[in-house]
Structures are given as C-alpha cells and as structure tokens.
Scaffold this active site. Sequence first.
Site, mmCIF file in Angstrom:
data_model
loop_
_atom_site.group_PDB
_atom_site.id
_atom_site.type_symbol
_atom_site.label_atom_id
_atom_site.label_comp_id
_atom_site.label_asym_id
_atom_site.label_seq_id
_atom_site.Cartn_x
_atom_site.Cartn_y
_atom_site.Cartn_z
ATOM 1 N N ASP A 83 0.830 -1.208 0.000
ATOM 2 C CA ASP A 83 0.000 0.000 0.000
ATOM 3 C C ASP A 83 0.866 1.260 0.000
ATOM 4 O OD1 ASP A 83 -2.349 1.400 -0.054
ATOM 5 O OD2 ASP A 83 -2.858 1.070 2.059
ATOM 6 N N GLY A 84 0.330 2.321 -0.590
ATOM 7 C CA GLY A 84 0.995 3.626 -0.528
ATOM 8 C C GLY A 84 1.603 4.102 -1.832
ATOM 9 N N ASN A 85 1.350 3.387 -2.912
ATOM 10 C CA ASN A 85 1.917 3.790 -4.205
ATOM 11 C C ASN A 85 1.430 5.180 -4.632
ATOM 12 O OD1 ASN A 85 2.931 1.240 -4.237
ATOM 13 N ND2 ASN A 85 1.633 0.480 -5.890
ATOM 14 N N ARG A 97 0.242 7.691 -2.784
ATOM 15 C CA ARG A 97 0.817 8.771 -1.961
ATOM 16 C C ARG A 97 2.287 8.993 -2.300
ATOM 17 N NH1 ARG A 97 -1.280 6.179 3.379
ATOM 18 N NH2 ARG A 97 -1.844 4.576 1.871
ATOM 19 N N HIS A 110 2.686 3.155 -8.943
ATOM 20 C CA HIS A 110 2.496 1.712 -9.187
ATOM 21 C C HIS A 110 3.702 1.155 -9.941
ATOM 22 C CE1 HIS A 110 -1.419 2.163 -7.579
ATOM 23 N NE2 HIS A 110 -1.997 2.684 -8.646
ATOM 24 N N SER A 136 -7.372 -5.611 -5.116
ATOM 25 C CA SER A 136 -8.512 -6.198 -4.409
ATOM 26 C C SER A 136 -9.764 -6.148 -5.279
ATOM 27 C CB SER A 136 -8.762 -5.440 -3.100
ATOM 28 O OG SER A 136 -9.247 -4.137 -3.368
ATOM 29 N N LEU A 140 11.150 -20.795 -4.076
ATOM 30 C CA LEU A 140 10.188 -19.858 -3.468
ATOM 31 C C LEU A 140 8.902 -19.921 -4.278
ATOM 32 C CD1 LEU A 140 9.566 -17.202 -1.658
ATOM 33 C CD2 LEU A 140 10.229 -15.947 -3.713
ATOM 34 N N SER A 170 -8.373 -4.574 5.036
ATOM 35 C CA SER A 170 -8.984 -4.267 3.737
ATOM 36 C C SER A 170 -9.449 -5.529 3.001
ATOM 37 C CB SER A 170 -8.008 -3.469 2.856
ATOM 38 O OG SER A 170 -7.697 -2.230 3.458
HETATM 39 C C1 IPE Z 1 -5.509 -2.653 -0.139
HETATM 40 O O1 IPE Z 1 -5.125 -1.346 -0.415
HETATM 41 C C2 IPE Z 1 -5.481 -3.464 -1.388
HETATM 42 C C3 IPE Z 1 -4.161 -3.714 -1.950
HETATM 43 C C4 IPE Z 1 -3.024 -3.353 -1.444
HETATM 44 C C5 IPE Z 1 -4.169 -4.443 -3.177
HETATM 45 P P1 IPE Z 1 -6.220 -0.203 -0.641
HETATM 46 O O2 IPE Z 1 -5.449 1.051 -0.805
HETATM 47 O O3 IPE Z 1 -7.135 -0.577 -1.728
HETATM 48 O O4 IPE Z 1 -6.998 -0.250 0.739
HETATM 49 P P2 IPE Z 1 -7.924 0.830 1.452
HETATM 50 O O5 IPE Z 1 -8.918 1.295 0.452
HETATM 51 O O6 IPE Z 1 -7.043 1.947 1.921
HETATM 52 O O7 IPE Z 1 -8.513 0.084 2.604
HETATM 53 C C1 IPE Z 2 -1.400 0.209 -3.375
HETATM 54 O O1 IPE Z 2 -1.212 1.565 -3.426
HETATM 55 C C2 IPE Z 2 -1.655 -0.410 -4.738
HETATM 56 C C3 IPE Z 2 -3.037 -0.873 -4.929
HETATM 57 C C4 IPE Z 2 -3.975 -0.908 -4.034
HETATM 58 C C5 IPE Z 2 -3.379 -1.347 -6.255
HETATM 59 P P1 IPE Z 2 -2.424 2.591 -3.472
HETATM 60 O O2 IPE Z 2 -2.761 2.831 -4.903
HETATM 61 O O3 IPE Z 2 -3.545 2.124 -2.621
HETATM 62 O O4 IPE Z 2 -1.752 3.891 -2.865
HETATM 63 P P2 IPE Z 2 -2.391 4.898 -1.822
HETATM 64 O O5 IPE Z 2 -2.888 4.105 -0.671
HETATM 65 O O6 IPE Z 2 -3.502 5.612 -2.529
HETATM 66 O O7 IPE Z 2 -1.269 5.805 -1.448
HETATM 67 MG MG MG Z 3 -4.031 2.398 -0.680
#
Ligand code: IPE
Ligand code: IPE
Ligand code: MG
Length: 240
Positions: free
Chosen positions: A16-18, A20, A33, A61, A127, A195
């Site tokens: 998560d966090g790509n 931001r 991403h 997801s 792996l 999530s």
């Molecule tokens: C969870 O991240 C899903 C994946 C990392 C694939 P999200 O960014 O979609 O989750 P929420 O919406 O913050 O809960």
């Molecule tokens: C995780 O990063 C990748 C996916 C859920 C596909 P996000 O796209 O959720 O990045 P944030 O949470 O908005 O920073």
């Molecule tokens: Mg996210």
Amino acid sequence: MEENERIPVHVSIIMDGNGRWAEERGQERVYGHAAGVESVRACTEAAVETGVKYLSLFAFSEENWNRPEHEVHTLMELMVKAMRDELPTMMKNGVRFLVLGNRARLSPELNAMIDDCEDRTAANGRLTLVIFLSYSGKWDILQAAKKLSDDIASHPERAEEFAAMGVDGFGKYLVTSGIPDPDLIVRTSGECRLSNYLLWQAAYSEFLFTDVLWPDFRKAEFRSALKEYAGRDRRYGRVK
Ligand code: IPE
Ligand code: IPE
Ligand code: MG
C-alpha cells in the site's frame, strides 16, 4: 539453526501507498504503481536470499475495481509487463509463480499471460510467489462455501464425511488450498487494517504495520520485518 527456525515460512504483504508516494513527488498515481514493481522484485529476491518459502503479495482487491478506469487499466497493463519482464529472473531464481483471485474478471490477455507464467514456473521450488489479484477474503470464503455446497449436492453418499468436516477440510475449498497460512502479514503506508485481505487465513498471523510506502519498501525493509518477526512470541492460545 536457531536463527533459521525463526524465519517465517510464509510472508504476505499488503502493498500500500503507491499513490501517496507518487503524489509526494508531484506525479500521477500510476507512477507510484510502476515504482512499486521494483519493490516486488527486491522483496522477491530478499525472500529467496533469506529462505522464506512463500511470499504472497496483495496486488489488487475486488474493491480496487471501483477505482478510475485509467488507473485500473494501467495497473492491469503493468501486471502483464511485469510478468513478461520478470519471467527470466523467476526461472533463474527457482521461483514458482501463482495468481489467486477472481480470474473471471481479468482480461483474456492477462489470463493468458498468467497461465503461461504459471505453467513455465510450475516445477520451480525455491520460493512460491503468490500474487493476489482481484482477490478479497469474503469472496474467497463465499466461493469456498459454494464449491462445498455443490460437492454436497453431487455426493449425497458422502453426507457424513461433509458433516464431520473440520476447519482444515473447509480450508481446502479456499483458493489458497495447499499454501500454508501466512506467518507474517506486513502492511505498508501506515494503514492499520486488513482491507478484506486473507480473512480466514490470517487467523493466527503476526502483523506488522509500517509507515514506509510500498515503493520505498526494499530489501533492507524486508529483512528488518523478518527481524521483528523473529522476536515475536506465538502462543496460539496456549500458556507458555
Ligand atoms: C488494499 O489497499 C489493497 C491492496 C493493497 C491491493 P487499498 O489502498 O485498496 O486499501 P484501502 O482502500 O485503503 O482500505
Ligand atoms: C497500493 O497503493 C496499490 C493498490 C492498491 C493497487 P495505493 O494505490 O492504494 O496507494 P495509496 O494508498 O492511494 O497511497
Ligand atoms: Mg491504498
């Protein structure tokens, strides 16, 4: 030996966090991403190096289908490209590749690429890299329940066996059948929630929430997560 015993068999990461990470750099979310793919490569290598046997990554997801079409499309294209680019390295490192999730929602092109990668890497054993794509925990439990009810309907002679089925028996209907439950689940970017990820399989996982954004989560961060795991005391409800 003592040290090896503390290496988790299965590490799972909610990447998560790509978005931001990209926004911090004044870029579009999809830029994050693309950078995240580098972290996938780094963590896969680190898993091979440290002797982790299963690395699973939550990549997309069921809920992520609700994102803007451009972002969904770019993510799917990145998956195809990453599989094509990474196949030689996976072969070199003995990585078996698997995708789990609601495959019916993926494009024919992506499904063909997944089948090809899974077939080519099927005999690798160092792996197992599992990518959860179009996955959600509730979806998994529901599809398991449907498969079980189909089995009950088509095999009335096995009624007693189904009635006596325990949690391990039900677990065989989940898409993760054959894969040990995650010992450690890491979530990057500071969010402290599941999530709708591995709801059933996470029953006794250790959790690690880190503020590091996924594109910054590389080998050093992976190793530090293993170190944190090594200090955890897993009791499974017992008294020590
Ligand atoms: C969870 O991240 C899903 C994946 C990392 C694939 P999200 O960014 O979609 O989750 P929420 O919406 O913050 O809960
Ligand atoms: C995780 O990063 C990748 C996916 C859920 C596909 P996000 O796209 O959720 O990045 P944030 O949470 O908005 O920073
Ligand atoms: Mg996210």
